[in-house]
Design an enzyme around this catalytic site. Structure first.
Site, PDB file in Angstrom:
ATOM      1  N   ASP A 231       0.882  -1.162   0.000  1.00  0.00           N
ATOM      2  CA  ASP A 231       0.000   0.000   0.000  1.00  0.00           C
ATOM      3  C   ASP A 231       0.922   1.214   0.000  1.00  0.00           C
ATOM      4  OD1 ASP A 231      -2.062   1.783  -0.003  1.00  0.00           O
ATOM      5  OD2 ASP A 231      -3.125   0.941   1.720  1.00  0.00           O
TER       6      ASP A 231
HETATM    7  C1  BGC Z   1      -4.849   3.540  -0.027  1.00  0.00           C
HETATM    8  C2  BGC Z   1      -4.970   2.567  -1.173  1.00  0.00           C
HETATM    9  C3  BGC Z   1      -4.730   3.296  -2.477  1.00  0.00           C
HETATM   10  C4  BGC Z   1      -3.358   3.950  -2.417  1.00  0.00           C
HETATM   11  C5  BGC Z   1      -2.999   4.717  -3.677  1.00  0.00           C
HETATM   12  C6  BGC Z   1      -3.550   4.319  -0.063  1.00  0.00           C
HETATM   13  O1  BGC Z   1      -3.550   5.329   0.881  1.00  0.00           O
HETATM   14  O2  BGC Z   1      -4.946   2.845   1.205  1.00  0.00           O
HETATM   15  O3  BGC Z   1      -6.246   1.982  -1.178  1.00  0.00           O
HETATM   16  O4  BGC Z   1      -4.847   2.427  -3.550  1.00  0.00           O
HETATM   17  O5  BGC Z   1      -3.323   4.861  -1.324  1.00  0.00           O
HETATM   18  O6  BGC Z   1      -3.753   5.860  -3.778  1.00  0.00           O
END
Ligand code: BGC
Length: 752
Positions: A231
């Site tokens: 993530d």
């Molecule tokens: C989120 C993800 C997301 C990623 C990219 C993170 O903060 O938890 O779900 O895909 O950011 O934006």
């Protein structure tokens, strides 16, 4: 030109390999120009494409290209319709192709453990089977277009509070039966190209560096073949991550991660083979995505909007409909008073990284006016200011006046955007108090009230719903939610949505009270298996609306249950058949839900668990035969001592119904299962020894008809005595079997 992955791996320097495991920027993998390796784009997701072309961020602040905003998962889950989700996946894929996006970051299949999780709008359900099957359908649709999915957030990311550091402390059986199966189903049914590890720790270990999670469970047990991406910012120790199975770090760490990998390889604490494995996965992903990344592809925005409308209509759940106040007659008399700012300024998606820039947005107000086309008057009053926590007296007075003269008042209530978002959790699950006051004022003026809700996660309805004759739970319905709402209110579409999460009577009834969002860096999943309906059932709690509930404008009858064992033994499967009949006057779509019970288990089992579902569309008076198949897993539990799934023999209950609390047909099935009896040990209880087929008669013989035989069968003390481990009793004065006798017996009887 295709990429020859083994040849490239041989040609890359260790520095280039380490660099390939880090992002190039927010949204791209690293290119290696020397070898013709391109960078590819991975971006959000999940209910629409969020591709930023200018300034990048990962919380949706900066603009992105226009894309179709489908209903977020909270809505889509209520469709219970994998076929529809498959088509949405395909549409998402076409939009990604048009924008040269290799991987869409979604779907998210974390469980709705608490109604307060700020990101529940992005998650499907409190039930892992429903979440898993729907997400698998979406992934299959998406990937059929040559665009990858990123299944997230793996795993146990069930809250936003301290999401980047908190340890989710969950016992293994609960992980296996509740928090992992949705991921497992998507991996085994759809083989997503990537899995995104979560920010949090699980039982003290960061998901981003947990070999048990990322390699043993995900790859060795489930057979995942793709790439694991972090993530955004989830990496803790990059070298430990590579060794554990975290292949790609996103977004770019600016070279920090690369340096850690290189240092560890040079120091000999990280093997180059581990690096090669991760690099192979990055290269394979790039290679897999290339065919779909041709320039000049387009998508049909109108067709996708129409699909978003179909999905929105299928997502809304009609919770109540007293005296059939809905549907409203489009040609009936009298004014329709539309009250509530949400009718004019819809809330159709949640905040954070999933925020899509829609190709267009329809409002319910415009859609109702267009559909009624002057045949009925529509009077509008905003009633409140969405972002305000206080009532506006003038707006309330205007709303009351508007409702008073109308045939019916349709009141659009909901949560302001600031109430639920990625990054933080909700404080409570109530609508703003001034909106409820408005409902009372409107209902005093006109009792014919229909409430339409806009909320990404469940809200309390019990305190106010008696003032409304109908309640339509609209969740967040995406860009076509306005016209879909009009379709439902006017009966152009039949409400087929069913709750994917329970609506409790009170916040205090929910299972995670006292154990959410945790403290001192830990959140203890004290309710164990009892998430959602499993909890409300176990505690015999009344709920406002049960899991699986949803009304239609027609009615359905269930009959002719048949239960057939297709295979017995250690890996049983069972077929359940029934007939569903549309007994009403309109066409409709019923969701048939099958719950299994295991009343004779030697471990605690939830009272009933959803194990299969299907849908059937029926014209008035029409009947259809429905067949559901229950595989082995439908009967199994995770045996913590044997460390695997086990089906225990005995009788299982079959419950088929229209919701978890509207069971229409019940049956039973007897399965042989497998022997789960613990092997005989010295520590086994006297009871276990006496019950053992071979050791039992031996022990009886040793005891003869002496004092201990009398004690062990004594009506008062016998049970207490028999609960003592045999080896302990063997040390008691006068017990006729010695400790060496017991040890020898264990050898003898377990060798047989
Ligand atoms: C989120 C993800 C997301 C990623 C990219 C993170 O903060 O938890 O779900 O895909 O950011 O934006």
């Amino acid at each position: 030109m295709t990429l020859d992955v083994p040849a490239l791996l041989a040609a890359l320097t260790i520095e280039e390999k380490a660099a390939l495991l880090d992002g190039a920027d927010f949204w791209h993998t690293q290119p290696v120009e020397r070898l013709g390796i391109p960078g590819v784009m991975v971006t959000d997701g999940p209910h629409g494409l969020r591709k930023q072309t200018g300034e990048s961020d990962h919380v949706g602040l900066n603009d992105s290209v226009p894309a179709t905003c489908f209903p977020p998962a909270a809505g889509l889950a209520s469709t219970w319709n994998p076929e529809l989700l498959g088509r949405i996946g395909e549409a998402l894929g076409r939009e990604c192709r048009a924008e040269q996006v290799a991987v869409l970051l979604g779907p998210g299949v974390n469980m709705k453990r608490s109604p307060l999780c700020g990101r529940n709008f992005e998650y499907f359900s409190e039930d892992p089977l429903l979440a898993g099957d729907l997400a698998a359908a979406l992934v299959n649709g998406l990937q059929s277009t040559g665009v990858g999915a990123s299944l997230k957030h793996f795993a146990a990311n069930n809250q936003e509070t301290d999401r980047m550091t908190v340890s989710a402390d969950v016992d293994e059986r609960t992980l296996r039966e509740i928090y992992l199966p949705a991921f497992e189903r998507v991996v085994t049914q759809a083989q997503p190209w990537t899995v995104m590890c979560s920010y949090n720790k699980i039982n003290g270990t960061y998901a981003s560096e947990d070999p048990w999670l990322l390699t043993q469970v995900l790859r060795d047990e489930w057979g995942f073949e793709g790439l694991v991406v972090s993530d955004w910012g989830a990496v803790n120790r990059r070298d430990a991550g590579v060794a554990a199975g975290l292949d790609l770090e996103m977004p770019s760490s600016g070279g920090a991660g690369t340096r850690v990998i290189l240092d560890a390889v040079r120091a000999g604490t990280l093997s180059e083979a581990d690096v090669d494995r991760a690099v192979t996965r990055v290269l394979t992903l790039i290679e897999k995505s290339r065919p779909a990344l041709r320039e000049g592809q387009t998508f049909d925005a109108e067709a996708h909007h129409a699909l978003a409308r179909e999905a929105a209509a299928a997502s809304a759940v009609l919770l109540k409909n007293t005296d059939g106040i809905l549907p409203l007659d489009p040609r009936g008399g009298g004014t329709i008073a539309v009250i509530g700012e949400f009718a004019r300024s819809p809330r159709f998606q949640g905040a954070g990284s999933s925020q899509v820039n829609p190709t267009r947005v329809e409002t319910a107000l415009d859609a109702l006016r267009a559909a009624l086309d002057g045949h009925r008057e529509v009077a509008f009053a905003p009633g409140f200011v969405i972002d305000s926590d206080a009532a506006d007296d003038d707006l309330v007075a205007e709303a009351v006046r508007t409702a008073a003269g109308a045939d019916v008042a349709v009141l659009f209530l909901g949560l302001p955007p600031s109430y639920e978002s990625e990054g933080y959790d909700r404080d409570h699950m109530d609508l703003p108090a001034h909106q409820i006051d408005l409902l009372h004022a409107v209902a005093d003026a006109n009792p014919r009230v229909v409430v339409v809700l806009s909320n990404g996660s469940v809200v309390t309805v019990a305190p106010w719903q008696d003032r409304a004759q109908a309640v339509l739970e609209g969740w967040l319905l995406g860009q076509a939610g306005g016209s879909a709402t009009a379709d439902l209110l006017l009966g152009a579409a039949d409400p087929a949505g069913r709750l994917a999460e329970t609506v409790p009577l009170r916040f205090e009834d929910n299972p995670a009270v006292g154990a959410f969002p945790g403290e001192l860096g830990h959140v203890r999943y004290g309710e164990g298996l009892l998430i959602g309906y499993r909890w409300y059932d176990a505690h015999r709690l009344e709920v406002a609306y049960p899991f699986g509930h949803g009304l239609s404008y027609t009615s359905f009858a269930y009959s002719d249950l048949s239960v057939t064992v297709l295979a017995d033994g250690a890996e049983p499967s069972v077929e359940v058949g029934l007939t569903v009949t549309n007994t009403g006057e309109r066409a409709g779509r019923e969701t048939v839900q099958l719950y299994v019970t295991d009343p004779q288990a030697t471990v605690y089992r939830p009272e009933q668990e959803l194990r299969a579902f299907t849908q059937v569309s029926l014209a008035p008076g029409e009947s259809a035969q429905v067949t559901l198949t229950l595989p082995t897993r439908a009967f199994a539990f995770w045996h913590t001592a044997m460390k695997r799934w086990v089906v225990e023999g005995g009788a299982f209950g079959i419950r088929v119904g229209s919701s978890s609390r509207d069971i229409r047909l019940t049956g039973a099935v007897e399965l042989t299962g497998q022997d789960t009896g613990a092997p005989l040990t010295a520590e086994a209880t006297v009871d276990a020894w006496l019950g053992h087929a071979v050791a039992g008669p031996w022990l009886h013989e040793q005891l003869g008809d002496g004092l201990f035989t009398a004690l062990l069968s004594d009506p008062v003390n016998g049970q207490m005595m028999r609960a003592i481990p045999l080896v302990r009793l063997s040390r008691f004065p006068g017990f006729p079997v010695t400790e060496p006798d017991v040890e020898a017996a264990v050898q003898r009887f377990t060798a047989q």
